[in-house]
Design a protein around this motif. Structure first.
Motif, PDB file in Angstrom:
ATOM      1  N   PHE A 151       0.708  -1.311  -0.306  1.00 32.30           N
ATOM      2  CA  PHE A 151      -0.076   0.022   0.159  1.00 32.30           C
ATOM      3  C   PHE A 151       1.019   0.960   0.071  1.00 32.30           C
ATOM      4  O   PHE A 151       0.086   1.871  -0.492  1.00 32.30           O
ATOM      5  CB  PHE A 151      -0.472   0.187   1.160  1.00 32.30           C
ATOM      6  N   HIS A 169      -1.647  -3.882   2.841  1.00 30.56           N
ATOM      7  CA  HIS A 169      -2.079  -3.206   3.388  1.00 30.56           C
ATOM      8  C   HIS A 169      -0.691  -2.404   3.923  1.00 30.56           C
ATOM      9  O   HIS A 169      -1.187  -1.615   4.816  1.00 30.56           O
ATOM     10  CB  HIS A 169      -3.051  -2.634   4.390  1.00 30.56           C
ATOM     11  N   GLY A 225      -0.843 -10.155   4.170  1.00 33.92           N
ATOM     12  CA  GLY A 225      -2.278 -10.416   4.120  1.00 33.92           C
ATOM     13  C   GLY A 225      -3.162 -10.135   2.821  1.00 33.92           C
ATOM     14  O   GLY A 225      -2.963 -11.184   1.458  1.00 33.92           O
ATOM     15  N   ASP A 269     -10.615  -0.028  12.540  1.00 34.19           N
ATOM     16  CA  ASP A 269     -11.968   1.294  11.770  1.00 34.19           C
ATOM     17  C   ASP A 269     -12.071   0.795  10.161  1.00 34.19           C
ATOM     18  O   ASP A 269     -13.202   0.080   9.792  1.00 34.19           O
ATOM     19  CB  ASP A 269     -11.124   2.429  12.373  1.00 34.19           C
ATOM     20  N   TYR A 270     -11.090   0.154   9.799  1.00 36.13           N
ATOM     21  CA  TYR A 270     -10.820  -0.275   8.877  1.00 36.13           C
ATOM     22  C   TYR A 270     -11.056  -1.508   8.633  1.00 36.13           C
ATOM     23  O   TYR A 270      -9.937  -2.020   9.029  1.00 36.13           O
ATOM     24  CB  TYR A 270     -10.373   0.262   7.524  1.00 36.13           C
ATOM     25  N   MET A 303      -1.432 -15.363   2.201  1.00 36.50           N
ATOM     26  CA  MET A 303      -2.159 -15.604   2.722  1.00 36.50           C
ATOM     27  C   MET A 303      -3.545 -16.083   2.354  1.00 36.50           C
ATOM     28  O   MET A 303      -4.782 -16.918   2.494  1.00 36.50           O
ATOM     29  CB  MET A 303      -2.207 -15.196   4.139  1.00 36.50           C
ATOM     30  N   ASN A 313       0.455  -6.702  14.074  1.00 32.17           N
ATOM     31  CA  ASN A 313       0.387  -5.326  13.943  1.00 32.17           C
ATOM     32  C   ASN A 313      -0.069  -4.753  15.231  1.00 32.17           C
ATOM     33  O   ASN A 313       1.041  -5.192  16.554  1.00 32.17           O
ATOM     34  CB  ASN A 313       0.307  -4.256  13.177  1.00 32.17           C
ATOM     35  N   SER A 343       8.098 -14.609   2.757  1.00 35.96           N
ATOM     36  CA  SER A 343       7.368 -14.390   3.556  1.00 35.96           C
ATOM     37  C   SER A 343       5.996 -14.346   3.367  1.00 35.96           C
ATOM     38  O   SER A 343       5.833 -15.078   2.744  1.00 35.96           O
ATOM     39  CB  SER A 343       8.107 -12.592   3.887  1.00 35.96           C
ATOM     40  N   THR A 357      -3.992  -7.934  11.408  1.00 35.94           N
ATOM     41  CA  THR A 357      -3.557  -6.676  12.328  1.00 35.94           C
ATOM     42  C   THR A 357      -3.013  -6.882  13.057  1.00 35.94           C
ATOM     43  O   THR A 357      -2.667  -7.213  14.294  1.00 35.94           O
ATOM     44  CB  THR A 357      -5.762  -6.414  12.421  1.00 35.94           C
ATOM     45  N   LEU A 360       5.137  -8.461  12.868  1.00 34.91           N
ATOM     46  CA  LEU A 360       5.642  -8.294  11.444  1.00 34.91           C
ATOM     47  C   LEU A 360       5.843  -9.554  11.237  1.00 34.91           C
ATOM     48  O   LEU A 360       6.647  -9.709  10.247  1.00 34.91           O
ATOM     49  CB  LEU A 360       6.468  -7.303  11.376  1.00 34.91           C
ATOM     50  N   GLN A 382       6.866  -4.585   4.393  1.00 31.88           N
ATOM     51  CA  GLN A 382       7.167  -5.621   5.743  1.00 31.88           C
ATOM     52  C   GLN A 382       6.905  -6.577   5.048  1.00 31.88           C
ATOM     53  O   GLN A 382       7.228  -7.629   5.371  1.00 31.88           O
ATOM     54  CB  GLN A 382       6.177  -5.305   6.398  1.00 31.88           C
ATOM     55  N   GLY A 399      -4.395 -11.796  10.377  1.00 32.48           N
ATOM     56  CA  GLY A 399      -3.006 -11.928  10.612  1.00 32.48           C
ATOM     57  C   GLY A 399      -2.267 -10.348  10.388  1.00 32.48           C
ATOM     58  O   GLY A 399      -1.359 -11.160  10.730  1.00 32.48           O
ATOM     59  N   GLY A 437      -3.841  -3.831  15.688  1.00 35.91           N
ATOM     60  CA  GLY A 437      -5.094  -4.053  15.561  1.00 35.91           C
ATOM     61  C   GLY A 437      -5.573  -2.927  16.905  1.00 35.91           C
ATOM     62  O   GLY A 437      -6.140  -3.380  17.457  1.00 35.91           O
ATOM     63  N   GLY A 463       6.416 -16.207  12.517  1.00 30.24           N
ATOM     64  CA  GLY A 463       6.272 -17.983  12.629  1.00 30.24           C
ATOM     65  C   GLY A 463       5.008 -17.481  11.346  1.00 30.24           C
ATOM     66  O   GLY A 463       4.566 -16.187  11.688  1.00 30.24           O
ATOM     67  N   VAL A 464       4.319 -17.948  10.864  1.00 26.37           N
ATOM     68  CA  VAL A 464       3.012 -17.733  10.603  1.00 26.37           C
ATOM     69  C   VAL A 464       1.959 -18.332  11.103  1.00 26.37           C
ATOM     70  O   VAL A 464       1.608 -19.100  10.938  1.00 26.37           O
ATOM     71  CB  VAL A 464       2.599 -18.224   8.742  1.00 26.37           C
TER      72      VAL A 464
HETATM   73  C1  FAD Z   1      -6.556   1.983   4.388  1.00 26.60           C
HETATM   74  C2  FAD Z   1      -6.212   0.964   5.845  1.00 26.60           C
HETATM   75  C3  FAD Z   1      -6.829   1.640   6.663  1.00 26.60           C
HETATM   76  C4  FAD Z   1      -6.215   0.859   8.215  1.00 26.60           C
HETATM   77  N1  FAD Z   1      -6.795   1.193   8.668  1.00 26.60           N
HETATM   78  C5  FAD Z   1      -6.808   0.593  10.022  1.00 26.60           C
HETATM   79  C6  FAD Z   1      -7.119   0.373  11.119  1.00 26.60           C
HETATM   80  O1  FAD Z   1      -7.948   1.152  11.104  1.00 26.60           O
HETATM   81  N2  FAD Z   1      -6.679   0.001  12.367  1.00 26.60           N
HETATM   82  C7  FAD Z   1      -5.249  -0.634  12.342  1.00 26.60           C
HETATM   83  O2  FAD Z   1      -5.294  -1.263  13.507  1.00 26.60           O
HETATM   84  N3  FAD Z   1      -4.341  -0.412  11.330  1.00 26.60           N
HETATM   85  C8  FAD Z   1      -5.441   0.213   9.747  1.00 26.60           C
HETATM   86  N4  FAD Z   1      -4.169  -0.213   8.948  1.00 26.60           N
HETATM   87  C9  FAD Z   1      -2.651  -1.016   9.440  1.00 26.60           C
HETATM   88  C10 FAD Z   1      -3.083  -2.121   9.242  1.00 26.60           C
HETATM   89  O3  FAD Z   1      -3.338  -2.742  10.292  1.00 26.60           O
HETATM   90  C11 FAD Z   1      -1.373  -3.257   8.885  1.00 26.60           C
HETATM   91  O4  FAD Z   1      -1.304  -2.404   7.737  1.00 26.60           O
HETATM   92  C12 FAD Z   1      -2.223  -4.505   8.242  1.00 26.60           C
HETATM   93  O5  FAD Z   1      -0.686  -4.004   6.871  1.00 26.60           O
HETATM   94  C13 FAD Z   1      -2.296  -4.854   7.941  1.00 26.60           C
HETATM   95  O6  FAD Z   1      -3.446  -4.945   6.595  1.00 26.60           O
HETATM   96  P1  FAD Z   1      -2.979  -6.645   6.086  1.00 26.60           P
HETATM   97  O7  FAD Z   1      -4.638  -7.371   6.622  1.00 26.60           O
HETATM   98  O8  FAD Z   1      -3.592  -6.140   3.860  1.00 26.60           O
HETATM   99  O9  FAD Z   1      -1.715  -7.276   6.109  1.00 26.60           O
HETATM  100  P2  FAD Z   1      -0.505  -7.261   4.948  1.00 26.60           P
HETATM  101  O10 FAD Z   1       0.315  -5.677   4.842  1.00 26.60           O
HETATM  102  O11 FAD Z   1       0.072  -8.070   4.298  1.00 26.60           O
HETATM  103  O12 FAD Z   1       0.464  -8.104   6.115  1.00 26.60           O
HETATM  104  C14 FAD Z   1       0.699  -7.153   7.845  1.00 26.60           C
HETATM  105  C15 FAD Z   1       2.122  -7.969   8.160  1.00 26.60           C
HETATM  106  O13 FAD Z   1       1.946  -8.701   9.284  1.00 26.60           O
HETATM  107  C16 FAD Z   1       2.761  -9.699   8.233  1.00 26.60           C
HETATM  108  N5  FAD Z   1       1.397 -10.873   8.218  1.00 26.60           N
HETATM  109  C17 FAD Z   1       0.834 -11.028   7.619  1.00 26.60           C
HETATM  110  N6  FAD Z   1      -0.208 -12.412   7.402  1.00 26.60           N
HETATM  111  C18 FAD Z   1       0.408 -12.724   8.610  1.00 26.60           C
HETATM  112  C19 FAD Z   1      -0.002 -14.371   9.103  1.00 26.60           C
HETATM  113  N7  FAD Z   1      -1.158 -15.004   8.374  1.00 26.60           N
HETATM  114  N8  FAD Z   1       1.373 -15.367  10.175  1.00 26.60           N
HETATM  115  C20 FAD Z   1       1.522 -13.774  10.492  1.00 26.60           C
HETATM  116  N9  FAD Z   1       2.283 -13.052   9.741  1.00 26.60           N
HETATM  117  C21 FAD Z   1       1.573 -11.886   8.766  1.00 26.60           C
HETATM  118  C22 FAD Z   1       3.194  -9.393   6.975  1.00 26.60           C
HETATM  119  O14 FAD Z   1       4.658 -10.059   7.162  1.00 26.60           O
HETATM  120  C23 FAD Z   1       3.674  -7.988   7.471  1.00 26.60           C
HETATM  121  O15 FAD Z   1       4.358  -8.155   7.790  1.00 26.60           O
HETATM  122  C24 FAD Z   1      -4.716   0.266   7.662  1.00 26.60           C
HETATM  123  C25 FAD Z   1      -3.481   0.633   6.892  1.00 26.60           C
HETATM  124  C26 FAD Z   1      -4.797   0.389   5.543  1.00 26.60           C
HETATM  125  C27 FAD Z   1      -3.687   0.844   4.673  1.00 26.60           C
END
Ligand code: FAD
Length: 299
Positions: A54, A97, A94, A161-162, A113, A173, A91, A170, A221, A102, A168, A175, A225-226
């Protein structure tokens, strides 16, 4: 040229291309012999689509993209790398985002995933009872978790919120949402996880069992592990809410009022269930009207 000969030539060319990409990206040849090899693609159109996130700050193309159909498939891949004489980078992603690369793994294997969502069994299972919870696949997005739990008049204690973020992602991170002030971030509202470790073992962990892994993975992050399954804390969903929106021009007054609303001892504490603030830049009467219309329709 007869048709069968033509197709065998096309097949040979395809195999050669795949082989060439593997050599280029230095991924071990033995991968081809695994029973998951059909789920690993080096198609440049696919790998290119996983080269950014993103944030769009980096462009790092993975050597291959892995589309697992079960957690066991992921364990097989990780075990293969762990036991290989030339281990490779892996790596997991999800929905990408992340804002700072990362999930990116140049020349390594990226686990998509979201392909777990194409299984033919349910990956969101709600258990109602004195301590309600949902067992949820890590690839699921929060809006789907919410909709599934609402059918039982339940909801996750803390959402984001989003809601189109993955469980996995959030949980790797923190959440956060307007409920975090009551219950903490999402990572404080998980009872149990299934995690595939760096050795390719599938381990169930919680506060009580394998707790080091549990606490490392939550907010980790993806470095420890996964996550393949999370047991999420639920609570009764309210049927109706009152929604108030207050506009401020002074950030100090805004944050001080927010603190008052959520502080223990305040008469409104316990009445407020959700609280969030937003900064609106360059507000004019027109943009304010547009902002309100976005949230509430054109009332
Ligand atoms: C438009 C937008 C809105 C957002 N709103 C919020 C919000 O309301 N609240 C909030 O807390 N955050 C928010 N975020 C941030 C978001 O929580 C993080 O950016 C996170 O990246 C989640 O996105 P994703 O699920 O696509 O995971 P990804 O970005 O794909 O992955 C995030 C991290 O988790 C790891 N990961 C993914 N899946 C797994 C798994 N199964 N096991 C282990 N590691 C894994 C990845 O390797 C990476 O390091 C927002 C981000 C964007 C772009």
């Amino acid at each position: 040229m007869d048709l069968s000969r033509q197709s065998s030539i096309i097949l040979s060319i395809t195999i050669l291309t795949t082989f060439a990409s593997f050599v280029k990206s230095s991924l071990p040849q033995g991968l081809q012999t695994l029973n998951i090899s059909s789920e690993i693609t080096t198609d440049p159109n696919i790998t290119a689509s996983f080269a950014t996130d993103f944030g769009n700050l980096f462009n790092r193309t993975p050597g291959a993209v892995f589309l697992p159909s079960s957690p066991n498939d992921i364990a097989t891949l990780i075990r293969f790398s762990y036991t290989s004489s030339t281990p490779f980078h892996i790596s997991q992603r999800g929905l990408g985002h992340s804002a700072y690369g990362q999930t990116l793994v140049p020349d390594g294997i990226l686990i998509d995933m979201s392909s777990l969502d194409r299984t033919n069994y349910s990956r969101i299972n709600v258990t109602n009872g004195p301590i309600p919870y949902a067992d949820v696949g890590a690839e699921q997005i929060w809006i789907d978790v919410l909709n599934a739990t609402l059918k039982h008049d339940l909801m996750p204690r803390v959402l984001t919120d989003y809601l189109s973020l993955t469980v996995g992602g959030t949980l790797s991170n923190a959440g956060l949402s307007g409920r975090a002030f009551m219950h903490g971030p999402q990572i404080s509202n998980v009872y149990e996880l299934d995690v595939i470790t760096g050795t390719g073992e599938i381990v169930t962990c919680s506060r009580e069992s394998n707790s080091d892994l549990f606490y490392a993975v939550l907010g980790g992050l993806g470095q420890f592990g996964v996550i393949t399954r999370a047991r999420i804390a639920l609570e009764p969903a309210q049927k109706r809410v009152r929604w108030l929106e207050l506009f401020y021009t002074d950030i100090k007054v805004l944050t001080s009022d927010e603190e008052k609303l959520i502080s223990t001892g305040n008469s409104l504490s316990g009445i407020i269930d959700y609280l969030e603030g937003e900064v609106l830049f360059s507000v004019t009467q027109g943009s304010l009207t547009a902002f309100k219309a976005l949230w509430h329709g054109s009332d």
